[in-house]
Scaffold this active site. Structure first.
Site, short mmCIF file in Angstrom:
data_model
loop_
_atom_site.label_atom_id
_atom_site.label_comp_id
_atom_site.label_asym_id
_atom_site.label_seq_id
_atom_site.Cartn_x
_atom_site.Cartn_y
_atom_site.Cartn_z
N ASP A 168 -61.74 1.14 -29.74
CA ASP A 168 -62.64 0.93 -28.60
C ASP A 168 -63.63 -0.22 -28.71
OD1 ASP A 168 -61.34 3.33 -28.47
OD2 ASP A 168 -63.05 4.49 -27.75
N GLU A 397 -63.46 12.09 -38.56
CA GLU A 397 -62.79 11.14 -37.67
C GLU A 397 -62.57 9.80 -38.38
OE1 GLU A 397 -65.14 10.65 -34.15
OE2 GLU A 397 -63.73 9.27 -33.20
C1 GLC Z 1 -61.70 7.28 -29.72
C2 GLC Z 1 -60.78 6.38 -30.53
C3 GLC Z 1 -59.37 6.45 -29.96
C4 GLC Z 1 -58.94 7.90 -29.91
C5 GLC Z 1 -59.95 8.80 -29.18
C6 GLC Z 1 -59.63 10.28 -29.29
O1 GLC Z 1 -61.82 6.84 -28.41
O2 GLC Z 1 -61.24 5.06 -30.55
O3 GLC Z 1 -58.49 5.69 -30.73
O4 GLC Z 1 -57.69 8.01 -29.31
O5 GLC Z 1 -61.22 8.59 -29.72
O6 GLC Z 1 -59.49 10.66 -30.61
#
Ligand code: GLC
Length: 433
Positions: A168, A397
């Site tokens: 992101d 995460e």
């Molecule tokens: C965040 C991450 C993305 C992922 C999402 C859900 O937005 O950057 O890669 O898919 O979280 O885990």
């Protein structure tokens, strides 16, 4: 089953909703995400939970648009509205009613890793019926990407929102996003992510304003890709996205051979050759693979993990091994966390999301590439480092990439995160992408 592996399996079960789909985590991401699902499927496949893996992909592709777009998020459970931006920000029943009759999803995509995960699943489950049912949907997905997202017919697909990259707030997007002029802060106050976890580990408010600005632009264009292309400042050909596209094209080619659908072989070979050739000629410069900004018409010369991910399918993987050692690890300090950004970059921040931390999914991808090019010792070191970190800190995460002592505090973002659990299973079983 060893304790930690059992915990990973239990975590996936805890995050699995009605035995249909798996949310990334209950706190930050309580819906289904497109590229999280295939990462999770690799884990289910290794656990031999074939039904869960099949349900996962069908739950997502049930929301595929008529033009083939696979949405980045499906909001199956509309009662849970703690995620921002939710379905009401997308207004699909008005803005995309000609493309989908399901409103509870987004109108952007995520990297196309799905076909590869489906092939791996079939190789273990041997369920031909599954392959027959999913193949047309996967093909339609890739057709959308080639027909709608490759405006110059180069074989390279572009993304039109940072969220489409899966990374992101990568610094690769900064220059394009900065061209979007924000005069008023309207949406960032509606954010929930920076209240649920440490805000230092998340994108800034102005970045969020620009994320929402782009969503409004898509709605205004009624998801007409050509209009969006002309009006938007953010149009990028990303290395990771195209690496996964190539990897998935190879998977589709294998699938058609298994299914005896010889009519599609030419198309798949055509895509593969075209993408491969442009990938090498357009993304590569000196010793690295860089993203390309289609609006400014230039390479984005930051060394990010996206460039390293090319190791999986590119023609010059050995150069990437050198860069991995020099820029993304810190071997002299015994640090085997792959950072998401060049450690020498002025934006490097070891705890901020895609600007430095270590992520397990891309670590597994790169480890798989290292095994492929026979860098066994390095692959083992990175793999064992990842395993130990998850065991000592938890299924976070992402992780502070400067931490070498596995301190509890170096777990970042959300805890109880599904793809970290799935990656733990893949890393300990030592299977490869
Ligand atoms: C965040 C991450 C993305 C992922 C999402 C859900 O937005 O950057 O890669 O898919 O979280 O885990």
């Amino acid at each position: 089953m060893a304790d930690h592996k059992l915990n990973a399996k239990k975590l996936l079960a805890y995050n699995r909703i009605n035995n249909k789909y798996t949310i990334p985590s209950h706190n930050l991401y309580p819906h289904q995400w497109s590229w999280d699902s295939p990462w999770i499927m690799y884990g289910y496949t290794e656990l031999k939970e074939f039904d869960n893996a099949e349900n996962e992909i069908f739950s997502l592709f049930d929301y595929q648009w008529t033009n083939g777009l696979v949405p980045s998020i499906v909001f199956h459970n509309l009662e849970n509205n703690t995620y921002f931006p939710g379905p009401d920000m997308w207004d699909l029943h008005i803005t995309a009613d000609h493309l989908t009759n399901k409103n509870n999803c987004t109108g952007i995509v995520q990297p196309p890793i799905h076909a590869d995960a489906c092939l791996k699943l079939f190789q273990k489950s041997k369920n031909l019926k599954f392959l027959e049912a999913i193949y047309p949907k996967l093909l339609k997905w890739h057709k959308y990407l080639y027909n709608e997202r490759d405006i110059n017919d180069e074989g390279l697909v572009y993304i039109r929102h940072p969220w489409e990259s899966g990374m992101d707030n990568s610094p690769n997007w900064d220059e394009s996003l900065n061209r979007i002029n924000i005069t008023e802060f309207k949406y960032s106050k509606m954010r929930t992510d920076n209240k649920k976890v440490n805000s230092d580990e998340r994108p800034t408010d102005i970045t969020y304003e620009r994320y929402l600005y782009l969503i409004n632009l898509f709605k205004e264009c009624r998801f007409d890709e050509k209009q969006i292309f002309h009006k938007s400042e953010y149009i990028i050909q990303d290395v990771l996205f195209n690496t996964l596209l190539l990897k998935s094209n190879y998977a589709l080619l294998e699938i058609v051979k298994i299914l005896n659908y010889s009519n599609d072989i030419n198309l798949l070979n055509y895509w593969i050759n075209k993408t491969k050739a442009s990938f090498e000629s357009k993304f590569f410069k000196n010793d690295f693979y860089y993203d390309y900004d289609l609006k400014a018409e230039k390479l984005i010369e930051n060394k990010t993990i996206s460039g390293i991910s090319a190791i999986l399918t590119c023609e010059k993987p050995k150069l990437l091994v050198n860069s991995l050692k020099d820029n993304f690890l810190d071997i002299k300090n015994n640090n085997y966390n792959i950072s998401s950004l060049d450690r020498n970059h002025n934006m490097f921040d070891s705890i901020n999301y895609w600007r430095g931390p270590m992520w397990t999914n891309l670590s597994w991808l790169i480890i798989s590439g290292l095994y492929k090019v026979n860098e066994i010792e390095l692959a083992n070191k990175i793999r064992l480092n990842c395993i130990k970190k998850i065991e000592e800190i938890g299924f976070y995460e992402y992780f502070n990439s400067n931490d070498t002592e596995n301190k509890k505090s170096s777990g970042c973002g959300d805890n109880c995160f599904s793809w970290t659990a799935a990656m733990y299973i893949c890393l300990t079983s030592n299977i490869k992408m």
